[in-house]
Design a protein around this motif. Structure first.
Motif: not given
Length: 206
Positions: A13-18
């Protein structure tokens, strides 16, 4: 459970930070409020107000800053949790949609180019140049599409953790598939399961 002969190579999954920094641009929002804060202070100084009074007036921006930060963070968390990227030995799958779940099925035979953009935290973006039978919708895919490619829309695995390793996995899979002459499937973005996979295949692969 995937179709016979197909293997799961990677899923993430995409990271929240990114998402927070590069999709919802939290830094730009904070910079905007910082500029407003400075403008309030300078305006008070030009009006010959005491510095304490100018700072007190500017501090009224604290609540909007907190609300904007909380809202953008919540959106980043929501988009991260409702997105799943999958690489198998035959295709790339993008599953996304907080309200209307959708799946984009990209068979290797229709991937003309795969790029990677790495960032200092180890995450990265993997845009895919595809040969699609139908025009892909930029708005439908956003934020899982390469920015500003409106005419030739490129699906993109966005904010992928350990992006260098994922890029190597995808590169090796593309080479292996081209050598093995994997059968192509139509590119589609629709509700439900990817074409060519039995019902429940993607869910079980997770």
């Amino acid at each position: 459970m995937l179709p016979e002969g197909e293997r799961l190579l990677w899923q993430g999954q995409p990271t929240v930070k990114a998402l927070l920094l590069r999709v919802f641009h939290l830094r730009l929002v904070l910079a905007y409020f910082a500029a407003l804060f400075g403008a309030h202070v300078v305006s008070g100084w030009l009006a010959h107000q005491p510095l304490v009074a100018s700072l007190a007036t500017a501090s009224s921006l604290a609540m909007p800053v907190a609300v904007a930060t909380a809202l953008l963070t919540g959106l980043a968390v929501l988009y991260s949790r409702t997105t799943r990227y999958t690489i198998t030995s035959r295709r790339v799958l993008l599953q996304f949609g907080a309200v209307l779940p959708m799946t984009l099925n990209v068979p290797f035979k229709q991937i003309a180019r795969a790029d990677v953009k790495l960032f200092s935290d180890g995450s990265g973006d993997l845009p895919l140049g595809v040969i699609a039978e139908q025009r892909l919708s930029y708005l439908l895919l956003w934020p899982h599409s390469r920015p500003w490619r409106l005419n030739e829309v490129e699906p993109m695995l966005r904010g992928v953790p350990n992006a260098r390793d994922v890029a190597e996995i995808l590169a090796k899979a593309l080479v292996a598939a081209s050598d093995g002459a994997v059968a192509a499937q139509p590119l589609a973005a629709a509700n439900g399961q990817p074409q060519g996979a039995p019902a429940g295949a993607v869910a079980n692969a997770a």
